[in-house]
Write a protein that holds these residues in place. Structure first.
Motif, short mmCIF file in Angstrom:
data_model
loop_
_atom_site.label_atom_id
_atom_site.label_comp_id
_atom_site.label_asym_id
_atom_site.label_seq_id
_atom_site.Cartn_x
_atom_site.Cartn_y
_atom_site.Cartn_z
N PHE A 35 7.42 9.24 -17.76
CA PHE A 35 8.11 8.07 -17.19
C PHE A 35 7.09 7.28 -16.40
CE2 PHE A 35 8.84 11.90 -14.59
CZ PHE A 35 8.22 11.53 -13.41
N GLY A 36 7.41 6.00 -16.14
CA GLY A 36 6.48 5.14 -15.40
C GLY A 36 7.13 4.61 -14.13
N CYS A 37 6.37 3.80 -13.39
CA CYS A 37 6.87 3.12 -12.19
C CYS A 37 6.48 1.64 -12.31
CB CYS A 37 6.22 3.67 -10.93
SG CYS A 37 6.69 5.34 -10.49
N PRO A 38 7.44 0.71 -12.24
CA PRO A 38 7.08 -0.72 -12.29
C PRO A 38 6.44 -1.17 -10.98
CG PRO A 38 9.49 -0.41 -12.26
CD PRO A 38 8.88 0.96 -12.16
N THR A 39 5.23 -1.72 -11.08
CA THR A 39 4.43 -2.06 -9.88
C THR A 39 5.19 -2.96 -8.89
OG1 THR A 39 2.45 -1.86 -11.22
CG2 THR A 39 2.21 -3.01 -9.14
N GLY A 40 5.80 -4.04 -9.40
CA GLY A 40 6.51 -4.99 -8.52
C GLY A 40 7.61 -4.30 -7.73
N ALA A 41 8.39 -3.44 -8.39
CA ALA A 41 9.50 -2.74 -7.73
C ALA A 41 8.97 -1.77 -6.68
CB ALA A 41 10.34 -1.99 -8.77
N VAL A 42 7.81 -1.16 -6.94
CA VAL A 42 7.24 -0.22 -5.97
C VAL A 42 6.79 -0.98 -4.72
CG1 VAL A 42 5.35 1.42 -5.55
CG2 VAL A 42 6.61 1.50 -7.71
N TYR A 43 6.13 -2.13 -4.90
CA TYR A 43 5.75 -2.91 -3.71
C TYR A 43 6.99 -3.37 -2.94
CZ TYR A 43 0.67 -3.20 -4.30
OH TYR A 43 -0.67 -2.91 -4.33
N ALA A 44 8.07 -3.72 -3.65
CA ALA A 44 9.30 -4.14 -2.96
C ALA A 44 9.87 -2.97 -2.16
CB ALA A 44 10.32 -4.68 -3.97
N ALA A 45 9.83 -1.77 -2.74
CA ALA A 45 10.32 -0.58 -2.02
C ALA A 45 9.43 -0.30 -0.81
CB ALA A 45 10.35 0.62 -2.95
N PHE A 46 8.13 -0.52 -0.96
CA PHE A 46 7.21 -0.34 0.18
C PHE A 46 7.67 -1.21 1.36
CE2 PHE A 46 3.66 -1.92 2.67
CZ PHE A 46 3.00 -0.75 3.04
N ASP A 47 8.06 -2.46 1.07
CA ASP A 47 8.50 -3.36 2.15
C ASP A 47 9.76 -2.83 2.83
OD1 ASP A 47 6.43 -5.07 1.65
OD2 ASP A 47 7.57 -6.39 0.33
N ARG A 48 10.66 -2.22 2.07
CA ARG A 48 11.90 -1.68 2.66
C ARG A 48 11.60 -0.47 3.55
NH1 ARG A 48 13.81 -2.05 -2.59
NH2 ARG A 48 13.82 0.20 -2.86
N LEU A 49 10.59 0.33 3.13
CA LEU A 49 10.38 1.64 3.77
C LEU A 49 9.34 1.64 4.89
CD1 LEU A 49 10.25 3.84 0.52
CD2 LEU A 49 12.15 3.64 2.13
N ASN A 50 8.50 0.59 4.98
CA ASN A 50 7.33 0.66 5.86
C ASN A 50 7.28 -0.46 6.90
OD1 ASN A 50 5.27 2.85 4.79
ND2 ASN A 50 6.34 1.93 3.05
N THR A 54 1.30 3.46 -20.10
CA THR A 54 1.63 2.25 -19.34
C THR A 54 2.49 2.61 -18.14
OG1 THR A 54 3.63 1.84 -20.56
CG2 THR A 54 1.63 0.84 -21.41
N GLY A 55 2.50 1.72 -17.16
CA GLY A 55 3.30 1.95 -15.96
C GLY A 55 2.91 3.22 -15.25
N ALA A 56 1.63 3.56 -15.34
CA ALA A 56 1.16 4.85 -14.83
C ALA A 56 0.35 4.69 -13.53
CB ALA A 56 0.30 5.54 -15.88
N GLY A 57 -0.03 3.46 -13.19
CA GLY A 57 -0.92 3.27 -12.04
C GLY A 57 -2.36 3.56 -12.40
N LEU A 58 -2.64 3.60 -13.72
CA LEU A 58 -3.99 3.88 -14.21
C LEU A 58 -4.71 2.60 -14.63
CD1 LEU A 58 -3.10 7.10 -16.25
CD2 LEU A 58 -4.53 7.01 -14.19
N GLY A 59 -4.05 1.46 -14.49
CA GLY A 59 -4.70 0.17 -14.74
C GLY A 59 -5.12 -0.05 -16.18
N GLY A 60 -4.41 0.53 -17.13
CA GLY A 60 -4.81 0.42 -18.54
C GLY A 60 -4.81 -1.01 -19.05
N GLY A 61 -3.72 -1.73 -18.80
CA GLY A 61 -3.63 -3.11 -19.29
C GLY A 61 -4.72 -3.98 -18.67
N SER A 62 -4.98 -3.79 -17.39
CA SER A 62 -6.02 -4.59 -16.71
C SER A 62 -7.39 -4.29 -17.29
CB SER A 62 -6.03 -4.25 -15.22
OG SER A 62 -4.76 -4.42 -14.66
N SER A 63 -7.62 -3.02 -17.62
CA SER A 63 -8.91 -2.63 -18.19
C SER A 63 -9.08 -3.25 -19.59
CB SER A 63 -8.97 -1.10 -18.25
OG SER A 63 -10.25 -0.65 -18.58
N ASP A 64 -7.99 -3.27 -20.36
CA ASP A 64 -8.06 -3.90 -21.69
C ASP A 64 -8.36 -5.40 -21.56
OD1 ASP A 64 -7.22 -1.39 -22.57
OD2 ASP A 64 -5.13 -2.00 -22.84
#
Ligand code: SUD
Ligand code: ADP
Length: 307
Positions: free
Chosen positions: A197-212, A113-123
């Motif tokens: 370890f994983g990366c929480p998707t929402g937090a990564v998109y929020a960081a994208f907004d700060r950095l880009n 989970t939290g891998a960017g591999l879309g496991g939960g969505s696929s399930d």
């Protein structure tokens, strides 16, 4: 009565992922993306069986979730059943149909989970397809898309995979899915690196907004061209979320540095991370590199391929 339905619910990688800032007029503040996504032979296994009510039992649904004995990263099911995307997909289909759909469910997890591999969505996509088959619900593409919209952006792609479209160009906010142009090289062999370890998707998109703040806009045609002309030696795969994921998860930054030293091919983050991949020329090359990564870095790595 139809017997149990057993489905592989495949992991995906974002072979290329371009991201734009949210549109000012989108109340959900979702980020437009353009991505070349491909499903992998690495998969969870979902088994769904109908439960028929009788005089002894009211025919209630039951859900059993566990990591498979051969899961590459030993994990725990540490999320509540009510939050599970596969469980939520079942509840949503019941709500849409306006009646209970009693099933016995077994989900064997392999995809971290939290891998960017879309496991939960696929399930979740697997549950929609299984219920459609078992109860002959006659869900068409637009019904399925409406369900996906309630569950998560990646569910649109995952439903396409289960319908046989395993390589797609995904645009909009993840909701527009078209077949990717065929590259001469298929399947693609790759090494999948699965950090603990994983990366929480929402937090990564929020960081994208700060950095880009001043990124150039996405161009979906460039990604279609990339897919069309792809060869394993291609060095143009990219992921606009890489810096944001490394910002949210500093351990990913140092892992990428280590992998950069070990891998003869570029190593990419998939989705919002933290799983990474490198494309190789063959299954043997992928297994060889996976072995080096396991030995040198003590990180789970496996050889897999697109389907
Ligand atoms: C980054 C991608 C790339 O394929 O994959 P993953 O890393 O999650 O596998 C997707 O865009 C992830 O889509 P998905 O995994 O379905 O995310 P969701 O659960 O729908 O959203 C979690 C959160 O991420 C943010 N989000 C998601 C999708 C999107 N296009 N823009 C966003 O800003 C929102 O804050 C949302 O609340
Ligand atoms: N069936 C599921 N499998 C894995 N994670 C799930 C599932 N249902 C809900 N989740 C929750 O969703 C979170 C992210 O799931 P995952 O599908 O692995 O995401 P991603 O591909 O976006 O990294 C997990 O941390 C977990 O809490």
């Amino acid at each position: 009565m139809a017997g149990p339905v057993t489905l592989d619910c495949p992991a995906k990688v974002n072979l290329a992922l371009a991201v734009d800032p949210p549109q000012p007029n989108d109340p959900r503040r979702l980020h437009p993306i353009a991505s070349w996504m491909a499903a992998l032979s690495f998969a969870d296994t979902l088994t769904v069986e109908r439960v028929v009510p009788d005089s002894e039992s009211p025919g209630e649904s039951s859900f059993e979730l566990a990591y498979a004995p051969d899961a590459p990263v030993p994990g725990a099911i540490d999320w509540a059943l009510e939050d599970d995307l596969m469980f939520r997909a079942h509840a949503l289909v019941e709500q849409r149909m306006g009646r209970p759909l009693a099933v016995r469910v077994e989900l064997q997890k392999r995809i971290p989970t939290g891998a960017g591999l879309g496991g939960g969505s696929s399930d979740a996509a697997g549950m929609i397809v299984a219920l459609d088959r078992l109860f002959e619900l006659g869900l068409n593409a637009s019904d399925q898309s409406a369900l996906a919209a309630e569950l998560g952006s990646d569910v649109h792609f995952a439903l396409g995979v289960l319908a046989g479209q395993t390589s797609s160009i995904v645009t909009g906010t993840g909701d527009q899915v078209e077949p990717a142009p065929c590259s001469a090289t298929w399947p693609i062999h790759l090494v999948l690196i699965l950090p603990p370890f994983g990366c929480p998707t929402g937090a990564v998109y929020a960081a994208f907004d700060r950095l880009n703040a001043s990124k150039s806009p996405i161009n979906a045609d460039d990604i279609r061209e990339l897919a069309r002309g792809f060869t394993p030696g291609n060095r143009e795969l990219f992921n606009d979320l890489t810096a944001a994921a490394a910002d949210v998860q500093p351990r990913l930054k140092s892992l990428l540095e280590d992998l950069g030293r070990l891998s003869p091919r570029p190593v990419h983050v998939t989705g919002s991370g933290a799983a990474c991949f490198a494309v190789t020329d063959s299954a043997d090359d992928a297994e060889g590199l996976a072995q080096v990564i396991r030995d040198e870095l003590n990180v789970a790595a496996l050889s897999t391929q697109t389907i």
